[in-house]
Design an enzyme around this catalytic site. Structure first.
Site, short mmCIF file in Angstrom:
data_model
loop_
_atom_site.label_atom_id
_atom_site.label_comp_id
_atom_site.label_asym_id
_atom_site.label_seq_id
_atom_site.Cartn_x
_atom_site.Cartn_y
_atom_site.Cartn_z
N LYS A 1 0.85 -1.18 0.00
CA LYS A 1 0.00 0.00 0.00
C LYS A 1 0.89 1.25 0.00
O LYS A 1 2.07 1.10 0.31
CB LYS A 1 -0.92 0.00 1.22
N LYS B 1 -1.62 9.45 15.03
CA LYS B 1 -0.23 9.30 15.48
C LYS B 1 -0.01 10.17 16.70
O LYS B 1 -0.73 11.12 16.94
CB LYS B 1 0.72 9.71 14.37
N HIS C 1 -1.47 -5.28 5.51
CA HIS C 1 -0.84 -6.17 6.49
C HIS C 1 -1.75 -6.42 7.70
O HIS C 1 -1.54 -7.37 8.44
CB HIS C 1 0.54 -5.65 6.91
N GLU D 1 -1.65 5.15 17.80
CA GLU D 1 -0.19 4.90 17.81
C GLU D 1 0.52 5.99 18.58
O GLU D 1 0.14 7.17 18.46
CB GLU D 1 0.36 4.98 16.39
N LYS E 1 -2.68 -10.12 10.47
CA LYS E 1 -2.64 -10.20 11.93
C LYS E 1 -3.59 -11.30 12.40
O LYS E 1 -4.74 -11.37 11.96
CB LYS E 1 -3.05 -8.86 12.56
N ASP F 1 -3.67 6.86 4.67
CA ASP F 1 -2.66 5.96 5.22
C ASP F 1 -3.27 4.84 6.07
O ASP F 1 -2.80 3.71 6.05
CB ASP F 1 -1.67 6.77 6.06
N HIS G 1 -6.69 -0.15 6.48
CA HIS G 1 -6.76 -0.95 7.70
C HIS G 1 -8.10 -0.79 8.43
O HIS G 1 -8.72 -1.76 8.84
CB HIS G 1 -5.63 -0.58 8.66
#
Ligand code: BG6
Length: 508
Positions: A166, A358, A196, A234, A200, A253, A258
């Protein structure tokens, strides 16, 4: 926990050569090489495995090999063993070239031929891993085709595959365009697009949890569920990825991929079977049922924030605008919160609150399903207020597990009720290390299993939804980008998104 215990299935792939474009970049160092190492330790690597790094760095074969060994040493969760490193990197080669140079692909072809000559039995299957910035995807794909590397006839057991990282496009039009370019040179079955999060273990478990247990499905709907919160927080800032992030922002992003995956897994209808096609169809249906966010509701239902300087883990950290590669007047969002509705019979009028950012207070990714309160408070004479609602929390990371919160009478007191938690933890129950997301995805690709890779139709459906938000953010009714202090839970506006409806984020 011993390194050799794992919950990965014990299947080993056919001989493989993996060519990594962007072989000296961050993703390769941090994620891909440590994942290959883990597969080696677990005995899941093919008997013959060749790595060919491709990047503009001026490395010899042995310099790249040393680079790979130090990356595994630095980024593996535990100290690697020399013997495994030796075995993993014994066939490691390097091509130093730019991605648009024909000469580079000629050198690559020669390296591949030499490797094939050395391989006993059928030719090693080839995987081309595009771990580069997205601006190189098209040129690499076209050049692979021109160099005759998109098909090798029947020489290998599997046809060549391409893994694409991505971000896959930056809006609907560019994602469609990229899919069209790819389709000119490769068949869809050769393409593995990475999200990704799907690698998981806890994300894969969402469908198992929902459809392998009889008791949840009857209450998994608007009659019993008040709202759902999806958080991906995060503590990290943008680090060295400032340039990329300035062009991307958090909506592209994290949310387009996700969070949309988490949302569709938790809210989709039951598929008729667990076949990749049936699951994919239900996920797309779900995304297509999302109520559009337009200029009418963009300011009430979306929040965008950007981190300012603050303190995290007792350390002062700079604001986003002071990070490397960021414009002093940047308007890029590092935090997004959305209130989302799914217009179908199951979910009509149930709000799904999504947030990600973030430099937030804690690393935590979870899906919290808040059930409706009891219809009548029977305990008002002994208690102040009604009992809390029940909450089921699917803990994606870092503390992987599932928790259920419910109310009990506090022993010895007739006046107090307390909310307690039933907790399931992967680590405690299975006593095995969970596979790294990339480990699982690389293994699946080698085994030609595309179940955990997003399909082009799903990516386009998600972009169709997200592009409307991007467009509404360009308009006059867009919400402002508000600053939040690093180390907080995001901007006040995100709290207000909930509190004005008497709901609260699960913070701490
Ligand atoms: C990546 C994003 O896709 O996911 C990063 O580009 C983000 O910005 C990362 O930090 C989060 O992944 P994880 O696995 O750490 O939750």
């Amino acid at each position: 926990m011993s390194e050799s215990t794992s919950v990965v299935p014990a299947l080993t792939p056919a001989p493989t050569t993996m060519v990594i474009f962007g072989a000296t970049g961050d993703l390769t160092k941090r994620k891909l090489l440590p994942a290959l190492y883990r597969l080696k330790v677990l005995g899941l690597m093919p008997k013959t495995f060749n790595i060919v790094g491709y990047s503009t760095r001026d490395f010899s074969h042995s310099e790249f090999r040393d680079f790979a060994v130090s990356a595994v040493k630095k980024y593996s969760p535990r100290e690697p063993e020399e013997a495994h490193l030796e075995a993993l990197f014994q066939n490691t080669h390097f091509v130093s070239s730019s991605f648009d140079d024909d000469g580079g692909y000629k050198k690559l072809t020669r390296v591949l031929e030499v490797l094939d000559e050395k391989t006993e039995g059928p030719q090693a299957s080839r995987i081309f891993y595009l771990a580069t910035p997205p601006s190189f995807f098209e040129v690499i794909i076209e050049n692979l085709y021109k160099a005759g590397l998109s098909d090798d006839g029947a020489a290998a057991i599997d046809r060549p595959k391409v893994i694409i990282e991505k971000p896959f496009g930056r809006d609907l039009a560019s994602a469609k365009n990229l899919n069209e370019v790819i389709a000119k040179y490769f068949d869809e079955e050769q393409i593995y697009r990475i999200d990704h999060y799907l690698g998981k273990e806890t994300v894969q478990n969402i469908l198992f949890f929902r459809f392998a247990n009889g008791i949840y499905e009857p209450i998994w709907n608007r009659r019993y569920i008040d709202h759902v919160q999806i958080t991906a927080a995060e503590t990290n800032g943008v680090g060295k990825r400032g340039k990329y992030f300035e062009e991307s922002g958090t909506l592209r992003d994290m949310v387009q991929n996700h969070l949309m995956q988490l949302l569709s897994l938790v809210a989709m209808e039951a598929p008729a079977s667990m076949s990749p096609g049936k699951i994919r169809r239900e996920k797309i249906e779900l995304v297509q049922a999302l109520r559009p966010i337009s200029s009418d509701n963009v300011s009430s239902d979306t929040v965008r924030g950007q981190y300012a300087a603050g303190t995290l883990d007792e350390q002062e950290v700079p604001g986003y605008k002071d990070e490397v590669g960021i414009a002093a007047d940047s308007e890029t969002e590092t935090f997004v919160a959305l209130k989302v509705f799914i217009d179908n019979w199951r979910w009509a009028d149930v709000p799904f609150y999504l947030r990600t950012g973030k430099r937030l207070k804690k690393n935590v990714t979870e899906i919290a399903i808040h059930f409706k309160r009891v219809p009548i408070c029977l305990f008002t004479q002994t208690l102040t207020g009604c009992p809390e609602n029940n909450t089921l929390i699917l803990k994606i990371q870092p503390d992987e597990g599932i928790a259920f919160q419910f109310n009990v009478k506090r022993p010895g007191s007739s006046r107090h009720m307390e909310q307690v938690t039933m907790d399931f933890s992967y680590g405690e129950t299975f006593k095995a290390e969970l596979p790294l997301a990339y480990e699982r995805l690389i293994l699946d690709c080698m085994l030609s299993d595309a179940t955990l890779f997003p399909h082009k139709a799903g990516i386009e459906a998600s972009w169709a939804y997200i592009t409307q938000i991007l467009e509404a953010w360009q308009g006059e009714s867009a919400p402002p980008i508000v600053e939040y202090e690093a180390g907080s839970w995001g901007p006040d506006a995100a709290e207000e998104l909930m509190t004005r409806e008497r709901r609260f984020w699960r913070n701490d």
